[in-house]
Write a protein that holds these residues in place. Structure first.
Motif, PDB file in Angstrom:
ATOM      1  N   UNK A 116       0.803  -1.210   0.000  1.00  0.00           N
ATOM      2  CA  UNK A 116       0.000   0.000   0.000  1.00  0.00           C
ATOM      3  C   UNK A 116       0.836   1.259   0.000  1.00  0.00           C
ATOM      4  N   UNK A 117       1.932   1.259   0.744  1.00  0.00           N
ATOM      5  CA  UNK A 117       2.822   2.424   0.763  1.00  0.00           C
ATOM      6  C   UNK A 117       3.456   2.636  -0.609  1.00  0.00           C
ATOM      7  N   UNK A 118       3.828   1.549  -1.283  1.00  0.00           N
ATOM      8  CA  UNK A 118       4.390   1.678  -2.633  1.00  0.00           C
ATOM      9  C   UNK A 118       3.375   2.286  -3.599  1.00  0.00           C
ATOM     10  N   UNK A 119       2.099   1.937  -3.427  1.00  0.00           N
ATOM     11  CA  UNK A 119       1.043   2.549  -4.236  1.00  0.00           C
ATOM     12  C   UNK A 119       0.950   4.042  -3.921  1.00  0.00           C
ATOM     13  N   UNK A 120       0.999   4.387  -2.630  1.00  0.00           N
ATOM     14  CA  UNK A 120       0.937   5.798  -2.240  1.00  0.00           C
ATOM     15  C   UNK A 120       2.119   6.584  -2.805  1.00  0.00           C
ATOM     16  N   UNK A 121       3.290   5.972  -2.824  1.00  0.00           N
ATOM     17  CA  UNK A 121       4.468   6.641  -3.379  1.00  0.00           C
ATOM     18  C   UNK A 121       4.339   6.820  -4.890  1.00  0.00           C
ATOM     19  N   UNK A 122       3.698   5.854  -5.560  1.00  0.00           N
ATOM     20  CA  UNK A 122       3.445   6.001  -6.994  1.00  0.00           C
ATOM     21  C   UNK A 122       2.475   7.147  -7.240  1.00  0.00           C
ATOM     22  N   UNK A 123       1.463   7.277  -6.389  1.00  0.00           N
ATOM     23  CA  UNK A 123       0.526   8.397  -6.491  1.00  0.00           C
ATOM     24  C   UNK A 123       1.255   9.719  -6.301  1.00  0.00           C
ATOM     25  N   UNK A 124       2.155   9.768  -5.328  1.00  0.00           N
ATOM     26  CA  UNK A 124       2.935  10.988  -5.094  1.00  0.00           C
ATOM     27  C   UNK A 124       3.738  11.385  -6.329  1.00  0.00           C
ATOM     28  N   UNK A 125       4.417  10.421  -6.946  1.00  0.00           N
ATOM     29  CA  UNK A 125       5.213  10.730  -8.143  1.00  0.00           C
ATOM     30  C   UNK A 125       4.299  11.130  -9.316  1.00  0.00           C
ATOM     31  N   UNK A 126       3.136  10.488  -9.417  1.00  0.00           N
ATOM     32  CA  UNK A 126       2.188  10.827 -10.482  1.00  0.00           C
ATOM     33  C   UNK A 126       1.723  12.279 -10.372  1.00  0.00           C
ATOM     34  N   UNK A 127       1.337  12.688  -9.161  1.00  0.00           N
ATOM     35  CA  UNK A 127       0.870  14.058  -8.965  1.00  0.00           C
ATOM     36  C   UNK A 127       2.010  15.053  -9.167  1.00  0.00           C
ATOM     37  N   UNK A 128       3.200  14.724  -8.646  1.00  0.00           N
ATOM     38  CA  UNK A 128       4.328  15.646  -8.745  1.00  0.00           C
ATOM     39  C   UNK A 128       4.749  15.900 -10.184  1.00  0.00           C
ATOM     40  N   UNK A 129       4.657  14.898 -11.043  1.00  0.00           N
ATOM     41  CA  UNK A 129       5.139  15.033 -12.420  1.00  0.00           C
ATOM     42  C   UNK A 129       4.014  15.403 -13.391  1.00  0.00           C
ATOM     43  N   UNK A 130       2.835  14.831 -13.193  1.00  0.00           N
ATOM     44  CA  UNK A 130       1.738  15.054 -14.144  1.00  0.00           C
ATOM     45  C   UNK A 130       0.866  16.249 -13.775  1.00  0.00           C
ATOM     46  N   UNK A 131       0.885  16.650 -12.513  1.00  0.00           N
ATOM     47  CA  UNK A 131       0.051  17.777 -12.080  1.00  0.00           C
ATOM     48  C   UNK A 131       0.797  18.613 -11.044  1.00  0.00           C
ATOM     49  N   UNK A 132       1.983  19.105 -11.388  1.00  0.00           N
ATOM     50  CA  UNK A 132       2.836  19.754 -10.394  1.00  0.00           C
ATOM     51  C   UNK A 132       2.244  21.029  -9.800  1.00  0.00           C
ATOM     52  N   UNK A 133       1.445  21.772 -10.563  1.00  0.00           N
ATOM     53  CA  UNK A 133       0.893  23.028 -10.062  1.00  0.00           C
ATOM     54  C   UNK A 133      -0.098  22.816  -8.921  1.00  0.00           C
ATOM     55  N   UNK A 134      -0.700  21.644  -8.851  1.00  0.00           N
ATOM     56  CA  UNK A 134      -1.679  21.358  -7.802  1.00  0.00           C
ATOM     57  C   UNK A 134      -1.147  20.358  -6.766  1.00  0.00           C
ATOM     58  N   UNK A 135       0.157  20.098  -6.812  1.00  0.00           N
ATOM     59  CA  UNK A 135       0.757  19.107  -5.905  1.00  0.00           C
ATOM     60  C   UNK A 135       0.483  19.458  -4.438  1.00  0.00           C
ATOM     61  N   UNK A 136       0.733  20.715  -4.070  1.00  0.00           N
ATOM     62  CA  UNK A 136       0.589  21.122  -2.668  1.00  0.00           C
ATOM     63  C   UNK A 136      -0.863  21.107  -2.202  1.00  0.00           C
ATOM     64  N   UNK A 137      -1.795  21.317  -3.123  1.00  0.00           N
ATOM     65  CA  UNK A 137      -3.201  21.336  -2.727  1.00  0.00           C
ATOM     66  C   UNK A 137      -3.821  19.943  -2.725  1.00  0.00           C
ATOM     67  N   UNK A 138      -3.232  19.007  -3.487  1.00  0.00           N
ATOM     68  CA  UNK A 138      -3.747  17.636  -3.522  1.00  0.00           C
ATOM     69  C   UNK A 138      -3.165  16.814  -2.373  1.00  0.00           C
ATOM     70  N   UNK A 139      -1.849  16.824  -2.250  1.00  0.00           N
ATOM     71  CA  UNK A 139      -1.186  16.035  -1.207  1.00  0.00           C
ATOM     72  C   UNK A 139      -0.870  16.932  -0.013  1.00  0.00           C
ATOM     73  N   UNK A 140      -1.910  17.368   0.654  1.00  0.00           N
ATOM     74  CA  UNK A 140      -1.765  18.162   1.865  1.00  0.00           C
ATOM     75  C   UNK A 140      -1.366  17.243   3.032  1.00  0.00           C
ATOM     76  N   UNK A 141      -0.886  17.804   4.151  1.00  0.00           N
ATOM     77  CA  UNK A 141      -0.586  16.951   5.317  1.00  0.00           C
ATOM     78  C   UNK A 141      -1.772  16.097   5.744  1.00  0.00           C
ATOM     79  N   UNK A 142      -2.972  16.677   5.683  1.00  0.00           N
ATOM     80  CA  UNK A 142      -4.155  15.894   6.037  1.00  0.00           C
ATOM     81  C   UNK A 142      -4.387  14.743   5.094  1.00  0.00           C
ATOM     82  N   UNK A 143      -4.158  14.974   3.789  1.00  0.00           N
ATOM     83  CA  UNK A 143      -4.339  13.906   2.799  1.00  0.00           C
ATOM     84  C   UNK A 143      -3.322  12.797   3.013  1.00  0.00           C
ATOM     85  N   UNK A 144      -2.087  13.166   3.349  1.00  0.00           N
ATOM     86  CA  UNK A 144      -1.048  12.164   3.606  1.00  0.00           C
ATOM     87  C   UNK A 144      -1.429  11.299   4.805  1.00  0.00           C
ATOM     88  N   UNK A 145      -1.962  11.934   5.856  1.00  0.00           N
ATOM     89  CA  UNK A 145      -2.378  11.184   7.044  1.00  0.00           C
ATOM     90  C   UNK A 145      -3.516  10.228   6.706  1.00  0.00           C
TER      91      UNK A 145
END
Length: 317
Positions: A116-145
């Motif tokens: 599951x963590x590997x899936x979450x890390x893949x999601x992180x890389x997907x958002x960072x590269x494919x949608x970088x302008x919204x990275x901070x608003x999508x993967x907020x601290x609350x979303x990570x928790x």
């Protein structure tokens, strides 16, 4: 302990872990690389957890997920390696039935969490590269928790029935498990009753985690490749650097895992040395090698480690 206790259980008081079949005489020598991997796992993951918890520059989703991975790897190492080394060094093969079922749950639950963590890390890389302008608003601290909580709940929810299913069976024959740890199907195969439900449930969980998680990761990287192919050479190089460590960790985890499941399901009924060694590598390699891969491939971790070792503060750019 309610999940592993039943008045109608026919569990033996003690199981015995055989170690590696056919290589008992070489257990002492085999323990050397196993012990080395154990030390690498303890030191590497402890260092990563310390760095990520103390360095504010690493308080980002990518490194928070890495901290989750390191914690899971530490638990997997501590739940398996000490007993393995006890078998190799002192012939301490006996394990109480309740300890065996508890170890079974921890191994399978935290293996599911690692996936599951590997899936979450893949999601992180997907958002960072494919949608970088919204990275901070999508993967907020609350979303990570919330993602971390879902990873834990999914891992526990899918595997909590393994001990209960094994506990309801009768064990009237051999009590020797041909492994170095209490793997679910290895224990179930010792039962003398009907085990179809156990086998089907274990296979369904393996398919759900293996195929489902790998499919999501493959989709994420497919989108990443599509995005970077339309980018500049510099962007492609940067994306490659940020994804290389994650891809290596994926191969370390799923490669031996898939081979182990295939050999368990379709191999000969008796456990061979190759099958047991492969099952051990599935638990040993990722915890030992993940910290090294991320330490070598991730610039921020290298800089923070250098800061700690040199007692100097590196100013952020």
């Amino acid at each position: 302990m309610a999940m592993i206790h039943s008045n109608t259980s026919h569990l033996p008081h003690t199981f015995f872990l055989a170690g590696i079949p056919g290589l008992t005489a070489a257990h002492l020598w085999i323990s050397l690389p196993f012990g080395f991997l154990f030390l690498l796992s303890l030191i590497g993951n402890a260092v990563l957890l310390l760095l990520i918890s103390t360095e504010r520059r690493l308080h980002q989703p990518m490194f928070l997920f890495l901290a989750m991975l390191s914690f899971v790897d530490l638990v997997l190492s501590l739940s398996t390696l000490p007993k393995m080394l006890g078998i190799f060094w002192f012939g301490a093969t006996a394990i109480s039935s309740h300890s065996c079922l508890f170890q079974m749950f921890v191994i399978h639950a935290f293996s599911a969490m690692e996936s599951g963590v590997l899936v979450a890390m893949a999601l992180d890389r997907f958002v960072a590269i494919c949608n970088p302008l919204h990275y901070a608003t999508i993967l907020t601290p609350g979303a990570v928790i919330k993602i971390g909580g879902l990873v834990v709940l999914r891992g526990v929810g899918l595997t909590i029935f393994f001990p209960s299913l094994a506990n309801r069976l009768s064990y009237c024959g051999s009590h020797t498990i041909p492994y170095t740890y209490c793997e679910h199907m290895a224990v179930v195969k010792l039962a003398c009753g009907e085990t179809t439900v156990d086998s089907l449930y274990a296979f369904a969980v393996a398919i759900f985690l293996g195929v489902g998680d790998v499919a999501f990761i493959a989709y994420s990287y497919g989108q990443i490749v599509k995005t970077v192919m339309c980018s500049s050479p510099e962007a492609r190089t940067k994306a490659g650097r940020t994804c290389t460590a994650h891809v290596c960790v994926i191969l370390f985890f799923y490669g031996p895992g898939f081979l182990s499941v295939i050999m368990q399901r379709f191999g000969p009924p008796t456990a061979s040395a190759a099958r047991v060694i492969l099952a051990n590598l599935y638990l040993l390699f990722p915890p030992a090698l993940d910290p090294i891969v991320y330490g070598v491939k991730t610039k921020q971790i290298r800089e923070c480690l250098f800061t700690v070792l040199s007692h100097k503060r590196i100013e952020p750019p």
